[in-house]
Design a protein around this motif. Structure first.
Motif, PDB file in Angstrom:
ATOM      1  N   ARG A   5      56.998  28.076  41.844  1.00 47.04           N
ATOM      2  CA  ARG A   5      57.090  29.530  41.754  1.00 47.04           C
ATOM      3  C   ARG A   5      56.798  29.983  40.328  1.00 47.04           C
ATOM      4  O   ARG A   5      56.107  30.980  40.100  1.00 47.04           O
ATOM      5  CB  ARG A   5      58.487  29.987  42.176  1.00 47.04           C
ATOM      6  CG  ARG A   5      58.488  31.443  42.604  1.00 47.04           C
ATOM      7  CD  ARG A   5      59.866  31.896  43.034  1.00 47.04           C
ATOM      8  NE  ARG A   5      60.461  31.031  44.043  1.00 47.04           N
ATOM      9  CZ  ARG A   5      61.789  30.846  44.159  1.00 47.04           C
ATOM     10  NH1 ARG A   5      62.627  31.438  43.327  1.00 47.04           N
ATOM     11  NH2 ARG A   5      62.284  30.060  45.100  1.00 47.04           N
ATOM     12  N   ARG A   9      53.866  32.523  39.198  1.00 45.15           N
ATOM     13  CA  ARG A   9      54.128  33.781  38.512  1.00 45.15           C
ATOM     14  C   ARG A   9      53.352  33.864  37.202  1.00 45.15           C
ATOM     15  O   ARG A   9      52.964  34.924  36.760  1.00 45.15           O
ATOM     16  CB  ARG A   9      55.628  33.916  38.252  1.00 45.15           C
ATOM     17  CG  ARG A   9      56.004  35.326  37.826  1.00 45.15           C
ATOM     18  CD  ARG A   9      57.501  35.515  37.767  1.00 45.15           C
ATOM     19  NE  ARG A   9      58.144  35.224  39.035  1.00 45.15           N
ATOM     20  CZ  ARG A   9      59.429  34.821  39.135  1.00 45.15           C
ATOM     21  NH1 ARG A   9      60.146  34.662  38.049  1.00 45.15           N
ATOM     22  NH2 ARG A   9      59.962  34.573  40.309  1.00 45.15           N
TER      23      ARG A   9
ATOM     24  N   GLY B 213      53.895  48.381  43.131  1.00 48.79           N
ATOM     25  CA  GLY B 213      54.941  47.476  43.582  1.00 48.79           C
ATOM     26  C   GLY B 213      55.947  48.197  44.466  1.00 48.79           C
ATOM     27  O   GLY B 213      56.383  47.673  45.497  1.00 48.79           O
ATOM     28  N   TYR B 216      55.144  48.480  48.030  1.00 44.72           N
ATOM     29  CA  TYR B 216      55.060  47.174  48.699  1.00 44.72           C
ATOM     30  C   TYR B 216      53.697  46.519  48.610  1.00 44.72           C
ATOM     31  O   TYR B 216      53.294  45.798  49.515  1.00 44.72           O
ATOM     32  CB  TYR B 216      55.481  47.289  50.170  1.00 44.72           C
ATOM     33  CG  TYR B 216      56.921  47.688  50.300  1.00 44.72           C
ATOM     34  CD1 TYR B 216      57.932  46.770  50.023  1.00 44.72           C
ATOM     35  CD2 TYR B 216      57.260  48.979  50.673  1.00 44.72           C
ATOM     36  CE1 TYR B 216      59.252  47.153  50.116  1.00 44.72           C
ATOM     37  CE2 TYR B 216      58.575  49.366  50.760  1.00 44.72           C
ATOM     38  CZ  TYR B 216      59.579  48.457  50.480  1.00 44.72           C
ATOM     39  OH  TYR B 216      60.875  48.826  50.560  1.00 44.72           O
ATOM     40  N   ALA B 217      52.954  46.779  47.524  1.00 42.41           N
ATOM     41  CA  ALA B 217      51.696  46.059  47.336  1.00 42.41           C
ATOM     42  C   ALA B 217      52.019  44.708  46.711  1.00 42.41           C
ATOM     43  O   ALA B 217      52.842  44.629  45.797  1.00 42.41           O
ATOM     44  CB  ALA B 217      50.762  46.850  46.427  1.00 42.41           C
ATOM     45  N   SER B 218      51.388  43.668  47.217  1.00 50.24           N
ATOM     46  CA  SER B 218      51.572  42.349  46.612  1.00 50.24           C
ATOM     47  C   SER B 218      50.824  42.333  45.282  1.00 50.24           C
ATOM     48  O   SER B 218      49.963  43.182  45.047  1.00 50.24           O
ATOM     49  CB  SER B 218      51.017  41.277  47.538  1.00 50.24           C
ATOM     50  OG  SER B 218      49.617  41.373  47.578  1.00 50.24           O
ATOM     51  N   PRO B 219      51.165  41.374  44.404  1.00 47.65           N
ATOM     52  CA  PRO B 219      50.445  41.331  43.123  1.00 47.65           C
ATOM     53  C   PRO B 219      48.931  41.294  43.309  1.00 47.65           C
ATOM     54  O   PRO B 219      48.193  41.936  42.549  1.00 47.65           O
ATOM     55  CB  PRO B 219      50.956  40.032  42.492  1.00 47.65           C
ATOM     56  CG  PRO B 219      52.293  39.815  43.089  1.00 47.65           C
ATOM     57  CD  PRO B 219      52.232  40.389  44.472  1.00 47.65           C
ATOM     58  N   THR B 221      47.149  42.504  45.848  1.00 48.23           N
ATOM     59  CA  THR B 221      46.682  43.824  46.268  1.00 48.23           C
ATOM     60  C   THR B 221      46.699  44.792  45.095  1.00 48.23           C
ATOM     61  O   THR B 221      45.764  45.580  44.915  1.00 48.23           O
ATOM     62  CB  THR B 221      47.578  44.374  47.395  1.00 48.23           C
ATOM     63  OG1 THR B 221      47.806  43.329  48.332  1.00 48.23           O
ATOM     64  CG2 THR B 221      46.922  45.545  48.081  1.00 48.23           C
ATOM     65  N   THR B 222      47.756  44.725  44.289  1.00 46.84           N
ATOM     66  CA  THR B 222      47.832  45.591  43.109  1.00 46.84           C
ATOM     67  C   THR B 222      46.620  45.367  42.227  1.00 46.84           C
ATOM     68  O   THR B 222      45.986  46.310  41.760  1.00 46.84           O
ATOM     69  CB  THR B 222      49.105  45.292  42.292  1.00 46.84           C
ATOM     70  OG1 THR B 222      50.223  45.328  43.162  1.00 46.84           O
ATOM     71  CG2 THR B 222      49.283  46.306  41.181  1.00 46.84           C
TER      72      THR B 222
END
Lengths: 265, 309
Positions: A5, A9, B213, B216-219, B221-222
């Motif tokens: 994870r 990240r 965020g 609810y956009a995933s990283p 999608t952002t």
């Protein structure tokens, strides 16, 4: 899996650092090989540790001469390009006039032109005029291609300047000259400095345009180019390492001064 | 007798107040422009015209050249050197794509994730500019040497077979192959990609990421819907700043490549400085210029950003 994870990240950070490593790898190699004692003419393979080259950086014929020539050219080119470029930048931001579009394109074109095209066309001009290739033709060429970069750097700064500051100065009975020297110039200074620094780096490092217009004059990049054919002395790596260190120290010092100024104001 | 303030596009927070008309000579801007513009006209525009005339001249070095409107030089140059042209566009294109892929994470890192390391990383990106790029390019000779780490790693990962199959390497070598040239080009022009990318990423309001965020956009999608589209000006100017000089470059092809990797720049350089066939050299550099201007205009039209400078 906390480790996986963590990696996910920080994927961007890791990728960015890898790129940074790619960018700096040659500098590391240059530094390491400045302590090499090569066999034969070329310094591409590691042999043994030695500080000989650092003790005697000017021990190679003509190298330090070319270095000082490059520094002189860079100095005058920076001075010329910064003066001319700052004037153009002020004219472009502060005034509306007829030929604005044409001026803007003439500034943009040298930056959008492959160096080899500019170099070749300038050489045809010099050949047609029968000019003696050397110091002056190099200087003329360097001022020409640094100019646009200075204009862009100064323009960016002057554009973001609040004109009310100058109005305030004039409301306080400052004359045009006084306003310019005590208000306008200090605010524009970082832009002018950035432009000048860029011009210096571009001029000092330029090879392609210089190669075409230098005649038999040898600047430092041309010396390095020639040494790639004839044999590279270790001293080249010493100069390269020293330049990198000086650049890092200068920029860091500049940042420190800038930070102190920001804090005090 | 009045001067109006230009609207400054992209001016940050403080909006410039409308300026009172000032009593100044109408000629002031022209006087400011005169020396610099004269310089550019005499040493940039005029040489182009001279070159155009040289490209349609015929003659020899001994007898001198005369303008004969001999346009066949263009055709001859193109039919003889089209492989070099093709190679230039191909190598420069590859290097530009690699620069974008490598440079984006670095620019992103500096803009959003570096924190107090930001300035240090910026210095490390800019400082190599002050070390002669020729010295650094020569260092790649050591890095990519036949018995070096890179070659043996690629070899043990069987990646060298893949690149050889793609025609990018030649047997057990990396040096003196197209791969080495593309690697050198990517390296040399990477800062020109990172800096504009960084400038446009830095302008993005961090709250937009938070908003994405919250919705609810995933990283990913952002990135796809917010960050990347907003960084388009940087992508466009970065790709131009890498592609244009890379196409005309002849240093990497000369130092890291072989006779099989010669690019247009190498041909122009040889024609001008060694063979002294000025008309052919002039024609070649005109074709290169025209090709680049054509590609750049097309690209700018497609990407829709006109405010580059």
């Amino acid at each position: 899996m906390p480790f996986v994870r963590w990696i996910r990240r920080n994927l961007v950070v890791l990728a960015g650092l890898l790129t940074l490593a790619y960018l700096l790898l040659p500098n590391v190699v240059v530094t390491v090989f400045s302590f090499n004692k090569p066999k034969g003419r070329f310094n591409y393979e590691w042999q043994e540790f030695s500080v000989d080259a650092w003790k005697n950086p000017c021990g190679v014929a003509d190298m330090c001469g070319s270095l000082s020539l490059s520094l002189q050219i860079a100095f005058w080119a920076t001075l010329g390009a910064t003066a001319l470029g700052t004037m153009i930048a002020f004219a472009l931001v502060r005034y509306r006039f007829r030929a604005r579009g044409a001026v803007n394109s003439l500034i943009f074109l040298p930056m959008a032109m492959p160096e080899v095209v500019m170099a070749a066309s300038l050489l045809t001009l010099f050949l047609n005029m029968g000019a003696q290739l050397g110091f002056w033709t190099i200087l003329i060429a360097h001022i020409m291609f640094c100019l646009s970069f200075v204009v862009t750097a100064v323009k960016a700064r002057v554009m973001s300047m609040d004109p009310r500051l100058e109005q305030a100065a004039q409301d306080l009975y400052a004359g045009p000259v006084q306003t310019f020297l005590r208000v306008t110039l200090p605010i524009a200074a970082p832009g002018i400095a950035a432009g000048a620094l860029l011009a210096f780096a571009l001029s000092f490092d330029d090879f392609i345009i210089t190669n075409f217009n230098a005649g038999s004059t040898v600047t430092f990049p041309m010396f390095v180019w020639g040494s790639a054919q004839r044999g590279t002395p270790v001293q080249i790596n010493v100069i390269g390492t020293a330049m990198f260190l000086v650049a890092v120290l200068c920029v860091l010092a500049g940042m420190m001064v800038g930070r102190r100024k920001n804090k005090s104001s | 007798m009045s001067t109006t303030l230009t609207e400054a596009p992209g001016t940050p927070s403080e909006a410039p107040a409308p300026r009172k008309p000032k009593r100044r000579g109408r000629l002031v801007p022209y006087w400011l422009l005169l020396p610099g513009m004269l310089w550019l006209i005499v040493f940039f525009a005029l040489p182009m015209i001279y070159q155009a005339s040289t490209s349609v001249q015929q003659g020899s070095l001994e007898d001198g050249y005369t303008v004969t409107w001999h346009f066949a030089t263009y055709w001859d140059a193109l039919s003889e050197y089209w492989p070099q042209f093709l190679r230039s566009v191909l190598y420069a294109g590859l290097a530009t794509i690699l620069c974008l892929l490598l440079g984006y994470p670095l620019a992103y890192l500096i803009a959003f994730r570096a924190g107090r390391w930001r300035n240090v990383i910026m210095v490390l990106v800019i400082a190599p500019f002050f070390t002669s790029f020729l010295i650094r390019t020569l260092a790649w000779k050591t890095i990519l040497a036949d018995n070096g780490v890179v070659v043996s790693t690629l070899n043990s990962l069987h990646l060298l077979d893949v690149t050889t199959w793609l025609g990018m390497t030649d047997g057990d070598r990396v040096l003196a192959t197209p791969l080495a040239v593309v690697c050198g080009l990517t390296y040399n022009f990477l800062p020109f990609m990172v800096l504009p990318l960084y400038t446009s990423l830095e302008r993005i309001d961090g709250r937009l990421h938070e908003a994405a965020g919250d919705l609810y956009a995933s990283p990913i999608t952002t990135f796809r819907k917010v960050t990347f589209p907003l960084s388009m000006p940087g992508v466009v100017s970065g790709t131009l700043l890498t592609f244009i000089p890379a196409t005309g470059d002849y240093v990497n092809a000369d130092l890291l490549g072989s006779t099989d990797t010669r690019m247009v720049g190498n041909v122009i350089q040889t024609q001008f400085l060694r063979i002294l066939d000025y008309p052919t050299a002039a024609a070649l550099s005109f074709i290169l210029m025209a090709a680049i201007l054509f590609m750049v205009t097309f690209y700018i039209r497609r990407s829709g950003t006109e405010d580059l400078v």
